[in-house]
Scaffold this motif. Structure first.
Motif, PDB file in Angstrom:
ATOM      1  N   ARG A  37       0.850  -1.281   0.133  1.00  0.00           N
ATOM      2  CA  ARG A  37      -0.005   0.049   0.049  1.00  0.00           C
ATOM      3  C   ARG A  37       0.931   1.319   0.032  1.00  0.00           C
ATOM      4  NH1 ARG A  37      -5.395  -1.365   3.611  1.00  0.00           N
ATOM      5  NH2 ARG A  37      -6.188   0.416   2.115  1.00  0.00           N
ATOM      6  N   LYS A  38       0.462   2.293  -0.833  1.00  0.00           N
ATOM      7  CA  LYS A  38       1.443   3.340  -0.955  1.00  0.00           C
ATOM      8  C   LYS A  38       0.618   4.538  -0.667  1.00  0.00           C
ATOM      9  CE  LYS A  38       4.588   6.010  -3.968  1.00  0.00           C
ATOM     10  NZ  LYS A  38       5.052   5.845  -5.247  1.00  0.00           N
ATOM     11  N   TYR A  39       0.792   5.598   0.465  1.00  0.00           N
ATOM     12  CA  TYR A  39       0.477   6.667   0.526  1.00  0.00           C
ATOM     13  C   TYR A  39       1.278   7.853   0.067  1.00  0.00           C
ATOM     14  CZ  TYR A  39      -2.185   3.754   3.515  1.00  0.00           C
ATOM     15  OH  TYR A  39      -3.330   2.487   4.127  1.00  0.00           O
ATOM     16  N   ALA A  40       0.908   8.803  -0.179  1.00  0.00           N
ATOM     17  CA  ALA A  40       1.713   9.996  -0.617  1.00  0.00           C
ATOM     18  C   ALA A  40       0.949  11.411  -0.532  1.00  0.00           C
ATOM     19  CB  ALA A  40       2.326  10.075  -1.989  1.00  0.00           C
ATOM     20  N   GLU A  69      -4.497   6.720  -2.670  1.00  0.00           N
ATOM     21  CA  GLU A  69      -3.959   5.617  -1.987  1.00  0.00           C
ATOM     22  C   GLU A  69      -3.700   4.623  -3.450  1.00  0.00           C
ATOM     23  OE1 GLU A  69      -4.602   1.827   0.896  1.00  0.00           O
ATOM     24  OE2 GLU A  69      -6.114   3.612   0.745  1.00  0.00           O
ATOM     25  N   LYS A  70      -2.546   3.976  -3.297  1.00  0.00           N
ATOM     26  CA  LYS A  70      -2.130   2.804  -4.202  1.00  0.00           C
ATOM     27  C   LYS A  70      -2.032   1.491  -3.621  1.00  0.00           C
ATOM     28  CE  LYS A  70      -0.203   6.236  -7.406  1.00  0.00           C
ATOM     29  NZ  LYS A  70       0.866   6.673  -8.134  1.00  0.00           N
ATOM     30  N   ILE A 156      -5.224   2.199  -8.268  1.00  0.00           N
ATOM     31  CA  ILE A 156      -5.458   3.455  -7.480  1.00  0.00           C
ATOM     32  C   ILE A 156      -6.539   3.438  -6.972  1.00  0.00           C
ATOM     33  CG2 ILE A 156      -6.058   4.518  -9.589  1.00  0.00           C
ATOM     34  CD1 ILE A 156      -4.217   6.904  -8.941  1.00  0.00           C
ATOM     35  N   GLU A 157      -6.845   4.274  -5.880  1.00  0.00           N
ATOM     36  CA  GLU A 157      -7.948   4.516  -4.990  1.00  0.00           C
ATOM     37  C   GLU A 157      -9.052   5.235  -5.860  1.00  0.00           C
ATOM     38  OE1 GLU A 157      -9.409   6.516  -0.883  1.00  0.00           O
ATOM     39  OE2 GLU A 157      -7.370   7.045  -1.811  1.00  0.00           O
TER      40      GLU A 157
END
Length: 228
Positions: A37-40, A69-70, A156-157
């Motif tokens: 999970r990727k947050y930026a 979020e990805k 992608i969210e």
């Protein structure tokens, strides 16, 4: 053991709702061994094109919002017959079903459908859109039909228009703040607290029709408008 599922969704301006029926649900036969999970977050003023200057000290980054979020993971598909849940299907059929749910263009919405991913607590009801699908075929029968493949999926969210507006209100600096003055407060101090820029105090004094910015009366209500 619970299996990861990917479910096609209906999307309106206010909600994303998973559909029912076997044709809308892809169930893995082999769960992923891991997922990511990727947050930026985004900040302005971090490059010359955003207000920075070549050869000069970098400006203070200003928070502008959050990236969607990805989520990414890999799935192994098996058509050899050794996996009980995959005895009656082939690798090609599994790939085609996933593509029809998460990748195929929908004539109704004029884009691929959003999907909901469910697996355990960490991936429960994650709603997203497929942005990448890589397939690596690793085993074949004598006539060349694939017997095993590994798929790498990137999502992608997915958000509705209402959710995007709500998120923008939460993160946007473009909000009007109403502050009750407390003993010891100064206008530069309040500007630093709200805008991260104490130099805006004269603009705020004019906006609130203050005769003097030096002496603030406790309990006075001041308005701090959107300001860049």
């Amino acid at each position: 053991m619970a299996k990861l599922t990917i479910t096609r969704c209906d999307t309106s301006k206010t909600q994303i709702k998973p559909k029912s029926g076997d044709a809308n649900i892809f169930t893995t036969t082999i769960n992923p061994s891991s997922f990511k999970r990727k947050y930026a977050t985004k900040f302005s003023g971090t490059s010359p094109s955003q207000g920075g200057a070549i050869g000069k000290s970098a400006p203070v980054p200003k928070f502008t919002g959050s990236e969607p979020e990805k989520v990414s993971f890999s799935l192994t598909l098996d058509g050899t017959g050794v996996i009980p849940d995959a005895v009656d299907t082939t690798v090609s059929k599994q790939i085609e079903k996933l593509r029809s749910i998460a990748y195929a263009y929908s004539g109704d919405s004029h884009e691929p459908d959003a999907v909901q991913i469910d697996w355990g607590d960490e991936l429960k009801a994650y709603q997203g859109r497929l942005t990448g699908l890589d397939i690596d075929y690793t085993l074949f029968d004598p006539d060349g039909a694939p017997l095993r493949a590994k798929m790498s999926l990137d999502f992608i969210e997915a958000l509705t228009e209402a959710q995007v507006e709500l998120e923008a209100k939460k993160t946007s600096p473009d909000l009007t703040h109403i502050v009750q003055v407390r003993k010891g407060d100064t206008l530069p101090l309040l500007c630093e607290r709200i805008y991260k820029d104490a130099s805006k105090y004269l603009e705020i004094a004019r906006f609130n029709d203050l005769d003097s910015f030096r002496n603030l009366t406790p309990d006075t209500l001041l308005r701090f408008p959107p300001m860049r």
